[in-house]
Structures are given as C-alpha cells and as structure tokens.
Write a protein that holds these residues in place. Structure first.
Motif, mmCIF file in Angstrom:
data_model
loop_
_atom_site.group_PDB
_atom_site.id
_atom_site.type_symbol
_atom_site.label_atom_id
_atom_site.label_comp_id
_atom_site.label_asym_id
_atom_site.label_seq_id
_atom_site.Cartn_x
_atom_site.Cartn_y
_atom_site.Cartn_z
ATOM 1 N N ARG A 89 51.963 15.722 -30.129
ATOM 2 C CA ARG A 89 51.354 15.466 -28.654
ATOM 3 C C ARG A 89 51.009 17.022 -27.880
ATOM 4 O O ARG A 89 51.791 17.788 -28.438
ATOM 5 C CB ARG A 89 52.157 14.848 -27.694
ATOM 6 N N CYS B 85 48.659 17.265 -24.479
ATOM 7 C CA CYS B 85 48.263 17.298 -22.996
ATOM 8 C C CYS B 85 49.158 16.284 -22.444
ATOM 9 O O CYS B 85 49.560 16.295 -21.406
ATOM 10 C CB CYS B 85 47.065 17.076 -22.785
ATOM 11 N N ILE C 21 43.558 13.709 -23.219
ATOM 12 C CA ILE C 21 42.522 14.604 -23.256
ATOM 13 C C ILE C 21 42.467 15.377 -24.709
ATOM 14 O O ILE C 21 41.547 15.577 -25.090
ATOM 15 C CB ILE C 21 42.698 15.623 -22.011
ATOM 16 N N GLY D 244 43.764 14.538 -27.653
ATOM 17 C CA GLY D 244 43.592 13.673 -28.866
ATOM 18 C C GLY D 244 44.686 13.931 -29.939
ATOM 19 O O GLY D 244 44.180 13.707 -30.932
ATOM 20 N N LEU E 228 46.403 5.750 -28.013
ATOM 21 C CA LEU E 228 47.276 7.022 -27.663
ATOM 22 C C LEU E 228 48.484 6.742 -27.136
ATOM 23 O O LEU E 228 48.502 5.951 -26.123
ATOM 24 C CB LEU E 228 46.125 8.066 -26.732
ATOM 25 N N CYS F 268 50.057 8.282 -25.064
ATOM 26 C CA CYS F 268 50.239 8.923 -23.851
ATOM 27 C C CYS F 268 49.232 8.081 -22.754
ATOM 28 O O CYS F 268 49.288 8.212 -21.859
ATOM 29 C CB CYS F 268 49.919 10.474 -23.678
HETATM 30 S S1 FES Z 1 49.118 13.810 -25.701
HETATM 31 FE FE1 FES Z 1 46.728 14.609 -25.581
HETATM 32 S S2 FES Z 1 45.852 12.671 -25.734
HETATM 33 FE FE2 FES Z 1 47.776 12.281 -25.833
#
Ligand code: FES
Ligand code: HEM
Ligand code: SF4
Lengths: 169, 262
Positions: free
Chosen positions: B80, B82, B86, B88, B100, B102
């Motif tokens: 992970r 960001c 964003i 990915g 995702l 997140c």
């Molecule tokens: S941690 Fe960046 S998209 Fe989920």
C-alpha cells in the motif's frame, strides 16, 4: 596527438542495449506473436454466422415442427420429400456448414480458454478438427447423394419406406 | 417558478453519537479478518489466518490490515502506498471480489461473517498479499503507453478540443491497480492474454487526437492474445475501482481494428 579509433564508439547506438532488453525475464515474454487477421476473422465469423443461424434454425424448426401435421409428419419420406427440393438441399447444407464451423470455432475458443498445457491444447484441437471434418464431409455427402426411392434387390420399391412420389416414376 | 435544486446529502450510515469526544464517539464493532497467507520460507502451501479486531465505522479493510501488521503479526505482508485510492498498490480479493483495500469500508461489508482477504488471482504470489506484477506491466509496456506524435513539438501545448478530449476521458482514469486483469478468467488460465488494463491504456492513446501511433497499437492488440480473447464477461468493469467502463473500452478497440482493416 592522433586520436585512438575506438570502433565501438563510432556508433554509440551499437554499444547501447535497446531499451529494456535483457531486463525482462524471458518467462514473462509472450510465447509468440502472430501478425495475421485470423483471430479477427474468427471473431467476425462467429457474429455473422450466429445471425445467419438464427434465421436458418428458426425456419428449419418451424417448417419441420409447426407447419402441416407438425411433429407427426417427420419420417423417412418427409426428409426425402424435402431433399428432393434444391432449396431445402441448399438450406440444410448451409445450416450444416455454418453450424459446424461456428460450433467448432466456439469449441476452439473454449479449448484455448481452459487448456493450461500446450500439449493438452494440441490434442483436444486435433480431436475437435478431426470430428468436425468427418461430420461436415459425411453430412455433405448425404445431402447430395441421398436416394429417396429405395429398392430391394429385385428393383421393386420398398413398401412403407419410399415416399409417395417414387411410385409415379 | 422552477429553480435548480440540490438533492439532500444522504444520511451517513455510520451512527455518530449525539455527544462524546472525537474518535471515541464513533461506533465500534468487532470484525473477523481472514487472510490467505503464503510464505515459501515458512510453509510450502498457503494457509488462512484469522484475527478478531475492534474496528470503527470509519475504518477500511486497509486499516484492519494495518492493525494486524502493527499490533499483532508484523509478518503480514501487503502493498500500500497512498491509502487513498490513487496509487493502485493495494488491489486485493476481498470477500471474493477484487477491490482496493483502502477504498473498502468495513461497515459496507457483511461483518457478521469473517471478511476474507486474498491476493489477486492469475499473477504469481510472492508473499501473502503481494503478487509479482511483472507480467501485468509487461503487457502494459507492449502497448506503448506514451504519446507518440510525428509533428514537430509546438512552442506551447498541443491543443485539443473538449470533444476530442472527452473521447478518451474514461480511460485516462486508470491507476494500474490490476484489479481488472486479475479478475479476468481468460487471463487466469495461462496469463498470455494482454488483459483489460493494457487494452484500457492503449485505448487512452488510440482515441487521443494528438497521438499518431494508434495504428501501431491496434496492430499490437490484433495479436492472437489481444482483444479477440475477450469473452465480454464484464468481470473487469465490475472490478475497476475507478469505475472505468473497461469492457466498453475493449469493445471500442475491437471495432477500431475491424474498421481499420476494411
Ligand atoms: S493504497 Fe494507493 S490505491 Fe490503495
Ligand atoms: C442460433 C443462433 C446462434 C447465435 C446467434 C450464436 C451466436 C454466438 C456468438 C456471438 C458466439 C461468440 C461468443 C463470444 O465470442 O464470446 C457464439 C459462441 C459459440 N457458439 Fe453460437 N450461436 C448460435 C448457434 C450455435 C450453434 C447451433 C452451435 C453449435 C453447433 C453454437 C455453438 C457455439 C459455441 C460452442 C460457442 C463458444 C462459446 C463461447 O465462446 O463461450 N452456436 N455463438
Ligand atoms: S482499468 Fe480500473 S481495474 Fe484496471 S488497472 Fe485500471 S484502475 Fe485498475
């Protein structure tokens, strides 16, 4: 001072590897590329033959099962009667070829999608193409060489089997 | 007299208490997280681990993974970056669907059963939730995901009409998470298929009026492992966390290849 000629430096591009070359593990490279339109043609064929089959099969079923006496009319002489007519010969031939090529190509797709090993894939396809060829050839021969007025050894019409129109001949 | 109206915001499904102080007032609940683990240094086969955690209404699956990694089992491994949908990095198979971590709120899942988390399918697993993305990026590189323009560079930017920009707007949103490609059953069998993500990113340039190499990309995707392997299953469209109409983009590329060769 004379400059030392460095043949490798004359064309710098020769000394520099192409971008990314060697950086990708060969196991990740696609097995081999094909530069032909075969897969595109196969894709288009599935859609075109599918549309044609809707008409062919619907009329086929309608004429056999709904018109006249419906399902009770189907016997040897009914088939013989239809194949005495060039329109139905052509109709059934088209249906045979399109359905077989469509079905075979569909099975080829499924084999490509599901077989994991190249050898399994090759075997399954060999069996598929062989059986498709046998059915297409046999089917085509039957439509063109069909003999409606079966006779016994003495040359008399087989009663109860030969359709009505044979008696007039 | 008619007037523009704004629809009321829907009420939050998280019940924030009337009184209280900050985070403590947010409703908490128990969830069981069931993660498919794999570590070739520890065991030959994959195994499942379960943890029951106290989480909050604002927490996502990623927060639950963090809680495990930071407080219970530091060996749990995932990507992970960001944490805001964003970069990915954290596409994973949550309750059997690629998403995702997140962007998936725990409260939106069925918390009465364990929440299963697995690595995305079809790519070699390296450890726990981390897969080898190299085959995925290899296909991405092959479609040449960069602007190719034969005319001399202008002094200012290359202008484009809003309509021309709109033509490929949807496929600019891709974050290369691989949720689509790793949800595709055709990709699962032998990994030879280019996969939806590569086609989406080719689409982004093929339909860009400023790009001159659309033909080359169409030729690349006319391969036997290209767009024709798509069986319009729509798994990719369902999986995309960016809401890209992936199957539609693939269909547009197919149509472009056919019209080009006519
Ligand atoms: S941690 Fe960046 S998209 Fe989920
Ligand atoms: C009646 C009209 C028919 C229509 C409109 C039709 C249409 C189609 C289309 C469009 C496809 C391609 C699907 C894809 O690429 O994802 C397909 C696949 C297939 N068809 Fe047909 N078809 C018809 C009849 C038949 C018949 C008579 C057979 C058998 C002889 C057949 C066997 C198959 C098979 C095996 C596949 C592959 C399945 C797959 O790709 O998942 N179809 N059909
Ligand atoms: S198209 Fe959507 S699912 Fe596929 S890689 Fe891009 S963002 Fe991820």
């Amino acid at each position: 001072m004379a400059t030392q000629a460095n043949p490798e430096a004359v064309l710098p591009a020769q000394g520099i590897e192409a971008p990314r070359s060697g950086r990708i593990d060969p196991k990740y490279l696609r097995s081999r590329t094909s530069r032909s339109n075969f897969e595109m043609m196969a894709w288009v064929f599935m859609r075109v033959s599918g549309a044609a089959l809707v008409v062919l099969i619907f009329v086929h079923l309608w004429v056999n099962l709904m018109v006249g006496d419906g399902i009770h009319q189907i016997d040897f002489s009914f088939v013989a009667g239809k194949w005495a007519n060039p329109v139905w010969q052509f109709w059934d031939l088209t249906m045979l070829w399109l359905a077989m090529l469509h079905g075979t190509n569909g099975m080829r797709t499924i084999i490509n999608d599901y077989a994991e090993k190249d050898s399994t894939r090759a075997w399954l396809k060999a069996i598929l193409y062989l059986s498709a060829a046998v059915i297409i050839i046999l089917g085509t021969m039957v439509i063109f060489t069909f003999e409606p007025c079966l006779t016994d050894e003495a040359g008399n019409l087989l009663e109860g089997v030969a359709p009505e129109f044979c008696h007039g001949v | 007299m008619s007037t523009a109206t704004v629809e009321n915001e829907p009420a939050s499904t998280v019940d924030l208490g009337e009184s209280g102080d900050g985070a403590g007032a947010i409703e908490s609940f128990e969830v069981t997280l069931k993660v498919r683990r794999y570590d070739p240094e520890r065991a030959e086969d994959a195994w499942w681990d379960e943890w029951t955690l106290t989480m909050y209404g604002t927490d996502r699956v990623l927060d639950a993974l963090h809680k495990v990694k930071w407080e219970i089992d530091g060996s749990l491994t995932f990507r992970r970056s960001c944490a805001h949908g964003i970069c990915g990095s954290d596409a994973m198979r949550i309750n059997g669907r690629n998403r995702l971590a997140c962007k998936t709120l725990l409260k939106d899942l069925d918390t009465s059963k364990p929440i299963t988390v697995e690595a995305i399918k079809g790519l070699p697993i390296e450890k726990d939730l981390i897969v080898d993305m190299e085959p995925f990026f290899q296909s991405y590189r092959e479609i040449m995901p960069f602007l190719i323009n034969n005319s001399p560079a202008p002094t200012a930017e290359r202008l484009q009409s809003p309509e021309d920009r709109e033509r490929f707007d949807d496929t600019t949103k891709c974050i290369l998470c691989a949720a689509c490609t790793s949800s595709c059953p055709v990709f699962w069998t032998d990994g030879q298929y280019f996969g939806p993500a590569a086609i989406v990113n080719a689409h982004r340039f093929i339909f860009d009026s400023r790009d001159d190499a659309g033909d080359m990309r169409l030729e690349v995707l006319n391969d036997k492992e290209g767009v024709w392997r798509c069986r319009t299953t729509f798994n990719c469209t369902d999986a995309c966390p960016r809401g890209i109409e992936v199957t539609k983009a693939i269909q547009e590329v197919k149509t472009a290849i056919i019209t080009r060769s006519l």
